[in-house]
Structures are given as structure tokens and as C-alpha cells.
Design a protein around this motif. Structure first.
Motif, short mmCIF file in Angstrom:
data_model
loop_
_atom_site.label_atom_id
_atom_site.label_comp_id
_atom_site.label_asym_id
_atom_site.label_seq_id
_atom_site.Cartn_x
_atom_site.Cartn_y
_atom_site.Cartn_z
N PRO A 6 0.80 -1.22 0.00
CA PRO A 6 0.00 0.00 0.00
C PRO A 6 0.84 1.28 0.00
O PRO A 6 0.30 2.36 -0.05
CB PRO A 6 -0.81 -0.12 1.29
CG PRO A 6 0.04 -0.95 2.19
CD PRO A 6 0.78 -1.90 1.29
N THR A 7 2.15 1.14 0.05
CA THR A 7 3.05 2.28 0.03
C THR A 7 4.39 1.84 -0.57
O THR A 7 4.78 0.68 -0.42
CB THR A 7 3.28 2.83 1.46
OG1 THR A 7 4.31 3.84 1.43
CG2 THR A 7 3.71 1.75 2.42
N PRO A 8 5.09 2.75 -1.25
CA PRO A 8 6.41 2.39 -1.79
C PRO A 8 7.49 2.28 -0.71
O PRO A 8 8.63 1.96 -1.02
CB PRO A 8 6.71 3.52 -2.78
CG PRO A 8 5.89 4.68 -2.30
CD PRO A 8 4.68 4.09 -1.66
N LEU A 9 7.13 2.50 0.53
CA LEU A 9 8.11 2.45 1.62
C LEU A 9 8.32 1.06 2.16
O LEU A 9 9.04 0.87 3.15
CB LEU A 9 7.67 3.39 2.74
CG LEU A 9 7.63 4.87 2.35
CD1 LEU A 9 7.00 5.70 3.46
CD2 LEU A 9 9.04 5.37 2.04
N VAL A 10 7.71 0.06 1.50
CA VAL A 10 7.87 -1.32 1.95
C VAL A 10 7.86 -2.24 0.73
O VAL A 10 7.19 -1.97 -0.25
CB VAL A 10 6.76 -1.69 2.97
CG1 VAL A 10 5.40 -1.78 2.32
CG2 VAL A 10 7.08 -2.94 3.72
N VAL A 28 11.44 5.28 6.49
CA VAL A 28 10.65 5.66 7.66
C VAL A 28 9.19 5.79 7.26
O VAL A 28 8.87 6.36 6.21
CB VAL A 28 11.18 6.99 8.24
CG1 VAL A 28 10.34 7.43 9.42
CG2 VAL A 28 12.63 6.85 8.64
N THR A 29 8.30 5.25 8.08
CA THR A 29 6.86 5.37 7.83
C THR A 29 6.20 6.08 9.01
O THR A 29 6.68 5.99 10.15
CB THR A 29 6.21 3.98 7.67
OG1 THR A 29 6.50 3.18 8.82
CG2 THR A 29 6.71 3.28 6.43
N THR A 30 5.11 6.75 8.72
CA THR A 30 4.33 7.35 9.80
C THR A 30 3.58 6.24 10.51
O THR A 30 3.48 5.11 10.02
CB THR A 30 3.31 8.37 9.25
OG1 THR A 30 2.34 7.65 8.46
CG2 THR A 30 3.98 9.46 8.41
N ASP A 31 3.04 6.56 11.68
CA ASP A 31 2.27 5.57 12.42
C ASP A 31 1.11 5.05 11.57
O ASP A 31 0.84 3.85 11.54
CB ASP A 31 1.72 6.16 13.72
CG ASP A 31 2.81 6.36 14.77
OD1 ASP A 31 3.97 5.99 14.52
OD2 ASP A 31 2.47 6.88 15.86
N ARG A 58 16.16 -0.57 7.88
CA ARG A 58 16.18 0.75 7.25
C ARG A 58 15.21 1.75 7.89
O ARG A 58 14.99 2.82 7.34
CB ARG A 58 15.83 0.63 5.77
CG ARG A 58 16.87 -0.10 4.99
CD ARG A 58 16.52 -0.08 3.53
NE ARG A 58 17.41 -0.96 2.79
CZ ARG A 58 17.22 -1.30 1.54
NH1 ARG A 58 16.16 -0.85 0.88
NH2 ARG A 58 18.05 -2.10 0.93
N ARG A 59 14.62 1.36 9.00
CA ARG A 59 13.73 2.30 9.66
C ARG A 59 13.93 2.21 11.16
O ARG A 59 14.31 1.16 11.68
CB ARG A 59 12.27 2.02 9.32
CG ARG A 59 11.72 0.79 9.97
CD ARG A 59 10.20 0.67 9.72
NE ARG A 59 9.70 -0.53 10.32
CZ ARG A 59 9.04 -0.57 11.48
NH1 ARG A 59 8.79 0.52 12.13
NH2 ARG A 59 8.63 -1.71 11.97
N PRO A 60 13.68 3.32 11.85
CA PRO A 60 13.78 3.26 13.31
C PRO A 60 12.62 2.46 13.88
O PRO A 60 11.66 2.15 13.18
CB PRO A 60 13.70 4.73 13.72
CG PRO A 60 13.00 5.41 12.61
CD PRO A 60 13.33 4.63 11.36
#
Length: 155
Positions: A6-10, A28-31, A58-60
Motif C-alpha cells: 500500500p506504500t512504496p516504503l515497503v 521511515v513510515t508514519t504511524d 532501514r527504519r527506526p
């Protein structure tokens, strides 16, 4: 099998040879994005796969609100939907491994058999994958010990 996230961040994929769902965080993704990704994984229902390798290098770490939502709300719903324990093996950087293991001992209560999930943290992908494969094998054994929560990050 490649999935459309659902997002290019994953990046999402299913390894049918290992029966493992692989989630690679690319940034990094938002909550809300994090929740949307997890909800997508439930809805995608990839062969009711309950063995997830979550590459979070790659994300906190997620914030406490998302972590509580994931463990207290999301995991019980998906566990019930898929009909068994969920196994989350997080691949994290070596620098974060100590803090993750402390969290696991304090908050996740690994030895609590009532929890609908088991957590594992590793800094090597082979360790993360092997833990999931061991979980699969343990489930096949009569009276498997994973349901009793005896598999820990040191197993």
C-alpha cells in the motif's frame, strides 16, 4: 510471489519454498502508514502465512502507540483470523539488538503462552529465517512447545 504494497516504503514478498512472508521496510513510515501496511498483510491473507520476517534495518523502531496497537489489537485479530500463533522475526541492526531483546523480555513477555504471537529479533537474516523455520517444525511436533511459549530468541 510479489505483493503490491500500500506504500512504496515497503517491499513485500511471499517465499512459498519456506512458507515465510517477507516485509522489507525501505524507509521511515508514519504511524498511520505502518498500521496500513500491517492491515494490508492481514487482508492479503497470503496462504494464511503466520511466519513473518520483518526487515526493519532501514527504519527506526515504531513508536509506543503503534507497537501497542500491533501487539494488543492487530496480532490477536490476525491470529484468530489465521487460526494460530503469529511468528514475527524482526531483522534489525546490531546496534538495536540489545534494546529489542530488553523490550522482548519486559513488554512482550515471551514466556506468556496466552499471547497470540511470538517475537524474535536477529541482526542476521539467516538467524531470522532459521528461527521461523524452527517455529514451523515445532508446530508440526505433537504437543509442540511453541504454543507454550518456550521458544525464545536464544533458541
Amino acid at each position: 510471489m510479489q505483493l503490491t504494497p500500500p506504500t512504496p516504503l515497503v517491499d513485500l514478498s511471499y517465499r512459498p519454498d519456506l512458507h515465510i512472508l517477507v516485509v522489507r521496510w525501505l524507509g521511515v513510515t508514519t504511524d498511520e502508514e505502518t498500521r496500513r501496511i500491517y492491515r494490508y498483510l492481514e487482508e492479503a491473507d497470503v496462504n494464511q502465512c503466520r511466519f513473518w520476517l520483518l526487515d526493519a534495518r532501514r527504519r527506526p523502531s515504531s513508536g509506543p502507540a503503534v507497537t501497542r496497537w500491533m501487539l494488543d489489537e492487530f496480532a490477536p485479530l490476525v491470529s484468530a483470523h489465521f487460526g494460530g500463533l503469529l511468528y514475527f522475526s524482526y531483522l534489525i541492526s546490531p546496534a538495536h539488538l540489545g534494546a529489542a531483546e530488553d523490550f522482548q523480555r519486559q513488554v512482550a513477555a515471551v514466556s506468556n503462552p496466552a499471547l497470540p504471537y511470538r517475537l524474535h529479533y536477529a541482526s542476521q537474516e539467516s538467524d531470522a529465517t532459521n528461527w521461523l523455520l524452527q517455529a514451523q517444525e515445532s508446530e508440526k511436533a505433537p504437543g509442540h512447545s511453541l504454543a507454550a511459549g518456550r521458544l525464545s530468541s536464544s533458541d
